[in-house]
Design a protein around this motif. Structure first.
Motif, mmCIF file in Angstrom:
data_model
loop_
_atom_site.group_PDB
_atom_site.id
_atom_site.type_symbol
_atom_site.label_atom_id
_atom_site.label_comp_id
_atom_site.label_asym_id
_atom_site.label_seq_id
_atom_site.Cartn_x
_atom_site.Cartn_y
_atom_site.Cartn_z
ATOM 1 N N SER A 1 0.845 -1.192 0.000
ATOM 2 C CA SER A 1 0.000 0.000 0.000
ATOM 3 C C SER A 1 0.878 1.239 0.000
ATOM 4 O O SER A 1 1.836 1.326 0.775
ATOM 5 N N ALA A 2 0.549 2.188 -0.873
ATOM 6 C CA ALA A 2 1.293 3.447 -0.885
ATOM 7 C C ALA A 2 1.084 4.209 0.415
ATOM 8 O O ALA A 2 1.956 4.968 0.848
ATOM 9 N N ARG A 3 -0.078 4.017 1.033
ATOM 10 C CA ARG A 3 -0.355 4.743 2.275
ATOM 11 C C ARG A 3 0.523 4.236 3.415
ATOM 12 O O ARG A 3 1.004 5.034 4.230
ATOM 13 N N THR A 4 0.754 2.935 3.492
ATOM 14 C CA THR A 4 1.656 2.438 4.536
ATOM 15 C C THR A 4 3.104 2.817 4.218
ATOM 16 O O THR A 4 3.887 3.122 5.128
ATOM 17 N N ARG A 5 3.453 2.828 2.932
ATOM 18 C CA ARG A 5 4.810 3.259 2.568
ATOM 19 C C ARG A 5 5.028 4.720 2.937
ATOM 20 O O ARG A 5 6.112 5.105 3.400
ATOM 21 N N ARG A 6 3.989 5.532 2.734
ATOM 22 C CA ARG A 6 4.106 6.948 3.093
ATOM 23 C C ARG A 6 4.309 7.109 4.600
ATOM 24 O O ARG A 6 5.085 7.963 5.060
ATOM 25 N N ILE A 7 3.609 6.306 5.379
ATOM 26 C CA ILE A 7 3.761 6.378 6.828
ATOM 27 C C ILE A 7 5.185 6.012 7.234
ATOM 28 O O ILE A 7 5.798 6.676 8.088
ATOM 29 N N ALA A 8 5.736 4.962 6.612
ATOM 30 C CA ALA A 8 7.110 4.569 6.933
ATOM 31 C C ALA A 8 8.090 5.671 6.546
ATOM 32 O O ALA A 8 9.051 5.955 7.277
ATOM 33 N N THR A 9 7.852 6.320 5.414
ATOM 34 C CA THR A 9 8.720 7.421 4.973
ATOM 35 C C THR A 9 8.622 8.606 5.926
ATOM 36 O O THR A 9 9.647 9.189 6.332
ATOM 37 N N ASP A 10 7.394 8.976 6.302
ATOM 38 C CA ASP A 10 7.194 10.097 7.229
ATOM 39 C C ASP A 10 7.788 9.783 8.601
ATOM 40 O O ASP A 10 8.307 10.681 9.288
ATOM 41 N N MET A 11 7.694 8.538 9.009
ATOM 42 C CA MET A 11 8.270 8.108 10.284
ATOM 43 C C MET A 11 9.783 8.343 10.280
ATOM 44 O O MET A 11 10.356 8.893 11.236
ATOM 45 N N ARG A 12 10.435 7.948 9.197
ATOM 46 C CA ARG A 12 11.891 8.133 9.101
ATOM 47 C C ARG A 12 12.250 9.619 9.123
ATOM 48 O O ARG A 12 13.251 10.014 9.742
ATOM 49 N N SER A 13 11.423 10.439 8.462
ATOM 50 C CA SER A 13 11.684 11.885 8.456
ATOM 51 C C SER A 13 11.551 12.469 9.854
ATOM 52 O O SER A 13 12.366 13.302 10.282
ATOM 53 N N ALA A 14 10.517 12.034 10.589
ATOM 54 C CA ALA A 14 10.300 12.550 11.941
ATOM 55 C C ALA A 14 11.427 12.136 12.885
ATOM 56 O O ALA A 14 11.772 12.875 13.818
ATOM 57 N N LEU A 15 11.995 10.955 12.635
ATOM 58 C CA LEU A 15 13.047 10.443 13.507
ATOM 59 C C LEU A 15 14.437 10.921 13.107
ATOM 60 O O LEU A 15 15.397 10.763 13.871
ATOM 61 N N SER A 16 14.567 11.516 11.921
ATOM 62 C CA SER A 16 15.894 11.868 11.397
ATOM 63 C C SER A 16 16.710 12.780 12.315
ATOM 64 O O SER A 16 17.939 12.595 12.418
ATOM 65 N N PRO A 17 16.100 13.748 13.028
ATOM 66 C CA PRO A 17 16.926 14.596 13.910
ATOM 67 C C PRO A 17 17.576 13.817 15.050
ATOM 68 O O PRO A 17 18.526 14.310 15.664
#
Length: 307
Positions: A267-283
């Motif tokens: 699902s693109a929606r679950t992939r988007r969540i995983a991508t956003d999760m990585r962005s939020a955790l990047s700092p």
């Protein structure tokens, strides 16, 4: 063709719908399209015993077209989704099935919200609840149409109107009864679904505390083994709200559950969540926090395996 020819088509719609809920839109979308094009479309050109049977077969074809569009939407194939949604609305009109047309317009509004087009979302969601599309729908379907209307209004900044439709959707779902004569396409819509969409509407208006409460209600009340894709999505959104509220440790726990639920989901929606999760955790990646590093690794693995 007679009434007996309808049952197999309806069975296939149900089968594909349940596969989508468990495994995501990328799992069997091409099979749905192939069945629609190769098996069902030729039936529409056949001879029917009466006009009622033909209308019901056209409605079944409309549901298959809608499902093809919904699965494409879930898989991030938005132009393809719009093609099949448009076809589904046309078939629903041919079948004189206003609630089905409303159901599809609601999906198109949902897509418009997710793509960041709030004005178009309000236009489509308003059409979905117009006239007999809403009035002749079963209570459960009315609740679905209403909650997406609320989300569209919230995305467009119309908070008061959104609140009115949130209440109406709650009332409509409360009026639904197990003995209702309702279409099979609304099998997925329950308290958990209503809470999920309510949370998204509240988040759009900046009410993060309310959004967190409703996402938690959704997680608590959903049958995760049957509605696995949406369960994973809800957990992902809940984690994002927790992170925005500064509860990063709590968010990490929730995101870990989300990644666990995503296993096998396409699902693109679950992939988007995983991508956003990585962005939020990047700092926090370089700070030596083992939980963050592990989540980042798991999210990266999921993205690679589900591509």
């Amino acid at each position: 063709m007679g009434p007996g020819d309808l049952a197999p088509v309806r069975d296939m719609v149900s089968l594909f719908s349940r596969a989508d809920q468990r495994h995501g839109g990328g799992h069997a979308r091409t099979a749905v399209v192939q069945y629609l094009v190769s098996d069902v479309s030729p039936m529409l050109r056949g001879h029917f015993t009466d006009a009622r049977v033909r209308r019901e077969m056209v409605s079944a074809a409309a549901e298959l077209s809608y499902l093809s569009g919904w699965m494409a939407f879930d898989n991030g194939e938005h132009a393809v989704a719009q093609h099949y949604f448009t076809l589904a609305v046309s078939l629903a009109a041919e079948a004189d099935d206003p609630p089905l047309a409303g159901h599809v317009l609601r999906a198109m509004a949902h897509q418009a919200v997710d793509l960041g087009h709030p004005r178009e979302a309000v236009r489509l969601a308003s059409a979905a609840v117009e006239g007999q599309r809403y009035a002749s729908a079963a209570p459960r379907e009315r609740a679905l149409l209403g909650i997406v209307h609320a989300r569209a209004l919230a995305a467009a900044g119309q908070r008061r109107a959104a609140a009115t439709w949130l209440v109406r959707a709650e009332d409509d779902l409360a009026a639904a009864d197990a003995g209702d004569d309702e279409p099979g396409r609304v099998f997925f819509f329950s308290e958990a679904s209503l809470a999920h969409e309510t949370a998204r509407a509240l988040a759009a208006t900046g009410d993060l505390a309310g959004a967190q409460r409703e996402f938690r209600r959704s997680v608590r009340t959903r049958k995760a083994s049957t509605f696995t894709r949406t369960h994973a999505v809800t957990l992902g959104y809940l984690g994002a709200v927790q992170a925005r509220r500064g509860a990063i440790e709590e968010a990490c726990v929730t995101w870990s559950r989300a990644l666990g639920a995503m296993e096998g989901i396409h699902s693109a929606r679950t992939r988007r969540i995983a991508t956003d999760m990585r962005s939020a955790l990047s700092p926090m990646r370089g700070r030596g926090v083992s939980a963050v590093a592990e989540l980042d690794r798991r999210a990266a693995t999921y993205l690679a395996e589900s591509a």
